[in-house]
Design an enzyme around this catalytic site. Structure first.
Site, PDB file in Angstrom:
ATOM      1  N   TYR A   1       0.831  -1.210   0.000  1.00 24.42           N
ATOM      2  CA  TYR A   1       0.000   0.000   0.000  1.00 24.42           C
ATOM      3  C   TYR A   1       0.865   1.259   0.000  1.00 24.42           C
ATOM      4  CZ  TYR A   1      -4.384  -2.422  -0.004  1.00 24.42           C
ATOM      5  OH  TYR A   1      -5.453  -3.185  -0.409  1.00 24.42           O
TER       6      TYR A   1
ATOM      7  N   GLN B   1     -15.729   3.181  -6.696  1.00 21.82           N
ATOM      8  CA  GLN B   1     -15.025   2.056  -6.055  1.00 21.82           C
ATOM      9  C   GLN B   1     -13.562   2.430  -5.858  1.00 21.82           C
ATOM     10  OE1 GLN B   1     -16.266  -1.874  -8.162  1.00 21.82           O
ATOM     11  NE2 GLN B   1     -16.796  -0.244  -9.568  1.00 21.82           N
TER      12      GLN B   1
ATOM     13  N   ASP C   1      -8.426   6.272  -4.838  1.00 21.22           N
ATOM     14  CA  ASP C   1      -7.330   7.202  -5.178  1.00 21.22           C
ATOM     15  C   ASP C   1      -7.635   8.669  -4.888  1.00 21.22           C
ATOM     16  OD1 ASP C   1      -9.005   7.985  -7.341  1.00 21.22           O
ATOM     17  OD2 ASP C   1      -8.036   6.567  -8.697  1.00 21.22           O
TER      18      ASP C   1
ATOM     19  N   HIS D   1     -15.143   1.714  -1.422  1.00 24.58           N
ATOM     20  CA  HIS D   1     -14.034   0.834  -1.023  1.00 24.58           C
ATOM     21  C   HIS D   1     -12.970   1.571  -0.217  1.00 24.58           C
ATOM     22  CE1 HIS D   1     -15.102  -2.157  -4.513  1.00 24.58           C
ATOM     23  NE2 HIS D   1     -15.940  -2.227  -3.495  1.00 24.58           N
TER      24      HIS D   1
HETATM   25  C1  BJW Z   1     -11.102   1.568 -19.045  1.00 26.27           C
HETATM   26  C2  BJW Z   1      -9.945   2.339 -19.304  1.00 26.27           C
HETATM   27  C3  BJW Z   1     -10.140   3.630 -19.846  1.00 26.27           C
HETATM   28  C4  BJW Z   1      -9.315   0.449 -18.500  1.00 26.27           C
HETATM   29  N1  BJW Z   1     -11.401   4.053 -20.078  1.00 26.27           N
HETATM   30  N2  BJW Z   1     -12.327   2.007 -19.297  1.00 26.27           N
HETATM   31  C5  BJW Z   1     -21.732 -11.907  -4.833  1.00 26.27           C
HETATM   32  C6  BJW Z   1     -21.355 -12.758  -5.854  1.00 26.27           C
HETATM   33  C7  BJW Z   1     -20.039 -13.207  -5.959  1.00 26.27           C
HETATM   34  C8  BJW Z   1     -19.073 -12.802  -5.043  1.00 26.27           C
HETATM   35  C9  BJW Z   1     -19.454 -11.959  -4.031  1.00 26.27           C
HETATM   36  C10 BJW Z   1     -20.761 -11.533  -3.935  1.00 26.27           C
HETATM   37  N3  BJW Z   1     -20.844 -10.683  -2.854  1.00 26.27           N
HETATM   38  C11 BJW Z   1     -19.618 -10.591  -2.296  1.00 26.27           C
HETATM   39  C12 BJW Z   1     -18.755 -11.360  -2.975  1.00 26.27           C
HETATM   40  C13 BJW Z   1     -17.310 -11.524  -2.681  1.00 26.27           C
HETATM   41  C14 BJW Z   1     -16.460 -10.404  -3.227  1.00 26.27           C
HETATM   42  C15 BJW Z   1     -16.576 -10.371  -4.744  1.00 26.27           C
HETATM   43  O1  BJW Z   1     -17.291  -9.589  -5.335  1.00 26.27           O
HETATM   44  N4  BJW Z   1     -15.802 -11.208  -5.420  1.00 26.27           N
HETATM   45  C16 BJW Z   1     -15.828 -11.254  -6.893  1.00 26.27           C
HETATM   46  C17 BJW Z   1     -14.450 -10.905  -7.430  1.00 26.27           C
HETATM   47  C18 BJW Z   1     -16.312 -12.577  -7.329  1.00 26.27           C
HETATM   48  N5  BJW Z   1     -16.843  -9.118  -2.646  1.00 26.27           N
HETATM   49  C19 BJW Z   1     -16.402  -8.749  -1.456  1.00 26.27           C
HETATM   50  O2  BJW Z   1     -15.703  -9.479  -0.775  1.00 26.27           O
HETATM   51  C20 BJW Z   1     -16.848  -7.394  -0.932  1.00 26.27           C
HETATM   52  N6  BJW Z   1     -17.371  -7.534   0.374  1.00 26.27           N
HETATM   53  C21 BJW Z   1     -18.589  -8.033   0.622  1.00 26.27           C
HETATM   54  O3  BJW Z   1     -19.389  -8.221  -0.249  1.00 26.27           O
HETATM   55  O4  BJW Z   1     -18.832  -8.278   1.958  1.00 26.27           O
HETATM   56  C22 BJW Z   1     -19.941  -9.133   2.293  1.00 26.27           C
HETATM   57  C23 BJW Z   1     -19.629 -10.560   1.877  1.00 26.27           C
HETATM   58  C24 BJW Z   1     -18.380 -11.082   2.080  1.00 26.27           C
HETATM   59  C25 BJW Z   1     -18.079 -12.386   1.672  1.00 26.27           C
HETATM   60  C26 BJW Z   1     -19.051 -13.143   1.022  1.00 26.27           C
HETATM   61  C27 BJW Z   1     -20.309 -12.608   0.805  1.00 26.27           C
HETATM   62  C28 BJW Z   1     -20.591 -11.295   1.234  1.00 26.27           C
HETATM   63  C29 BJW Z   1     -15.664  -6.451  -0.815  1.00 26.27           C
HETATM   64  C30 BJW Z   1     -15.052  -6.122  -2.106  1.00 26.27           C
HETATM   65  C31 BJW Z   1     -13.807  -5.262  -1.892  1.00 26.27           C
HETATM   66  C32 BJW Z   1     -13.019  -5.014  -3.169  1.00 26.27           C
HETATM   67  N7  BJW Z   1     -11.739  -4.470  -2.833  1.00 26.27           N
HETATM   68  C33 BJW Z   1     -10.854  -4.051  -3.916  1.00 26.27           C
HETATM   69  C34 BJW Z   1      -9.514  -3.578  -3.299  1.00 26.27           C
HETATM   70  C35 BJW Z   1      -9.682  -2.192  -2.650  1.00 26.27           C
HETATM   71  C36 BJW Z   1      -8.421  -1.735  -1.998  1.00 26.27           C
HETATM   72  C37 BJW Z   1      -7.250  -1.653  -2.960  1.00 26.27           C
HETATM   73  O5  BJW Z   1      -7.303  -0.973  -3.982  1.00 26.27           O
HETATM   74  O6  BJW Z   1      -6.263  -2.285  -2.652  1.00 26.27           O
HETATM   75  O7  BJW Z   1     -11.472  -2.996  -4.666  1.00 26.27           O
HETATM   76  S1  BJW Z   1     -10.583  -5.314  -5.131  1.00 26.27           S
HETATM   77  C38 BJW Z   1     -10.570  -4.233  -6.508  1.00 26.27           C
HETATM   78  O8  BJW Z   1     -11.711  -4.526  -7.358  1.00 26.27           O
HETATM   79  C39 BJW Z   1     -10.818  -2.823  -5.936  1.00 26.27           C
HETATM   80  C40 BJW Z   1     -11.775  -2.247  -6.946  1.00 26.27           C
HETATM   81  O9  BJW Z   1     -12.502  -1.167  -6.387  1.00 26.27           O
HETATM   82  C41 BJW Z   1     -12.634  -3.422  -7.311  1.00 26.27           C
HETATM   83  C42 BJW Z   1     -13.347  -3.283  -8.629  1.00 26.27           C
HETATM   84  O10 BJW Z   1     -12.447  -3.195  -9.688  1.00 26.27           O
HETATM   85  P1  BJW Z   1     -12.706  -2.156 -10.874  1.00 26.27           P
HETATM   86  O11 BJW Z   1     -12.695  -0.796 -10.354  1.00 26.27           O
HETATM   87  O12 BJW Z   1     -13.900  -2.581 -11.631  1.00 26.27           O
HETATM   88  O13 BJW Z   1     -11.351  -2.342 -11.733  1.00 26.27           O
HETATM   89  P2  BJW Z   1     -10.989  -3.461 -12.833  1.00 26.27           P
HETATM   90  O14 BJW Z   1      -9.521  -3.440 -13.001  1.00 26.27           O
HETATM   91  O15 BJW Z   1     -11.603  -4.759 -12.503  1.00 26.27           O
HETATM   92  O16 BJW Z   1     -11.707  -2.962 -14.158  1.00 26.27           O
HETATM   93  C43 BJW Z   1     -11.323  -1.782 -14.831  1.00 26.27           C
HETATM   94  C44 BJW Z   1     -12.114  -1.673 -16.126  1.00 26.27           C
HETATM   95  O17 BJW Z   1     -11.775  -0.457 -16.730  1.00 26.27           O
HETATM   96  C45 BJW Z   1     -11.773  -2.797 -17.129  1.00 26.27           C
HETATM   97  O18 BJW Z   1     -12.979  -3.400 -17.596  1.00 26.27           O
HETATM   98  C46 BJW Z   1     -11.070  -2.063 -18.280  1.00 26.27           C
HETATM   99  O19 BJW Z   1     -11.397  -2.556 -19.560  1.00 26.27           O
HETATM  100  C47 BJW Z   1     -11.584  -0.661 -18.114  1.00 26.27           C
HETATM  101  N8  BJW Z   1     -10.665   0.405 -18.545  1.00 26.27           N
HETATM  102  N9  BJW Z   1      -8.857   1.625 -18.962  1.00 26.27           N
HETATM  103  C48 BJW Z   1     -12.463   3.239 -19.804  1.00 26.27           C
HETATM  104  N10 BJW Z   1      -9.118   4.441 -20.133  1.00 26.27           N
END
Ligand code: BJW
Ligand code: ZN
Length: 244
Positions: A67, A101, A104, A119
């Site tokens: 981090y 989400q 930054d 987040h």
């Molecule tokens: C462009 C571009 C340009 C590039 N122009 N576009 C239901 C179903 C299944 C699973 C779960 C569920 N409920 C909960 C879960 C578990 C889990 C989860 O979702 N897992 C999945 C991966 C399957 N969720 C959790 O654990 C959450 N907690 C929760 O729900 O608690 C209750 C619970 C727990 C356990 C079980 C059940 C319930 C918490 C989630 C926390 C996510 N944390 C992170 C890290 C944050 C800190 C850090 O940064 O270190 O958050 S992970 C990471 O992913 C970060 C982001 O905010 C998050 C989302 O990612 P994001 O922003 O979408 O980025 P990318 O890289 O994935 O996508 C970028 C996109 O941009 C791409 O598509 C590119 O193409 C595009 N792009 N350049 C336009 N110029």
């Protein structure tokens, strides 16, 4: 040339309640790495070794160091035209909610006001043991893991996998999406829940759903209009069309 359909233009002009969900893709053009994809953080680092409670309990120094490395990078980046377009948009609607989400802080730096950070924020810290905010300045040059007055280790105030999102921000995000007439999902892969279900809540409550992303995502099939391209080019074009 970015085409704004007459239908979208009409919604952009008539909507009064607007909500936007942003993800890492909106900050990519500022130089912040995304998570997924070939260049994403998760292609180089394993999420379960860095962004979970278990990871911090196993190796707090490693997680803190990771981090600190990202903090150093984020301390140098600037908002891009997509962030600026959302600042403009907020001024044009009475009811505008920016749900992010991203950790930054670039939306606030750009000048957006009504922001819900789902987040957390990488500039904030809290105690892993007692949860109290840790407000002392962190020396970006040092990797020393600070300690709370209770003796607990300090962690970044971000949401790791398996942790609950801040309930107030999450409730307000779902409320804003349920009342939105127009909802934009910008730069998110829409795979991480519960954030990924927010655009679908908007759609099922009657919002016109627009996606702006480099590539299709699991929500694309539910959108009314999907732009595939760079947010830094598409978002300013959307705002321009609003002013015409
Ligand atoms: C462009 C571009 C340009 C590039 N122009 N576009 C239901 C179903 C299944 C699973 C779960 C569920 N409920 C909960 C879960 C578990 C889990 C989860 O979702 N897992 C999945 C991966 C399957 N969720 C959790 O654990 C959450 N907690 C929760 O729900 O608690 C209750 C619970 C727990 C356990 C079980 C059940 C319930 C918490 C989630 C926390 C996510 N944390 C992170 C890290 C944050 C800190 C850090 O940064 O270190 O958050 S992970 C990471 O992913 C970060 C982001 O905010 C998050 C989302 O990612 P994001 O922003 O979408 O980025 P990318 O890289 O994935 O996508 C970028 C996109 O941009 C791409 O598509 C590119 O193409 C595009 N792009 N350049 C336009 N110029
Ligand atoms: Zn403590």
């Amino acid at each position: 040339m970015i085409e704004i359909s007459p239908e979208l233009q009409k919604v952009l002009k008539s909507a009064r309640k607007v909500a936007v969900l942003t993800g890492a893709g909106i900050s990519a053009e500022s130089g912040v790495p995304t998570f997924r994809g070939e260049e994403g953080l998760w292609s180089k680092f394993r999420a379960e070794e860095l962004a979970t409670v278990d990871a911090f309990m196993r190796n707090p120094e490693l997680v803190w160091e990771w981090y600190m490395h990202r903090r150093q990078l984020m301390s140098t980046v600037k908002p891009n035209p997509a962030h600026a377009a959302l600042v403009e948009m907020e001024k044009l609607y009475d009811d505008f909610t920016l749900i992010t989400q991203n950790i930054d802080g670039l939306h606030r730096q750009a000048g957006s006001k009504n922001i819900l950070e789902l987040h957390g924020n990488i500039s904030l810290n809290k105690c892993f043991a007692c949860g109290r905010p840790f407000t002392e300045d962190i020396d970006l040059e040092s990797n020393q893991l600070p300690a709370c007055e209770c003796g607990g280790k300090i962690r970044p105030d971000v949401v790791w996998f398996g942790e609950l999102l801040p309930p107030d921000a999450l409730n307000r995000a779902f409320d804003a999406s349920a009342r939105a007439e127009l909802f934009l999902s910008v730069g998110t892969s829409a795979v991480v829940h519960p954030a990924a279900s927010i655009p679908l809540t908007a759609k099922s409550n009657g919002a016109f759903l627009v996606e702006v992303n480099l590539e299709p995502t699991p929500i694309t099939e539910f959108t009314d209009w999907a732009f595939h391209g760079k947010a830094g080019e598409i978002m300013p074009a959307i705002v321009e069309s609003l002013k015409k």
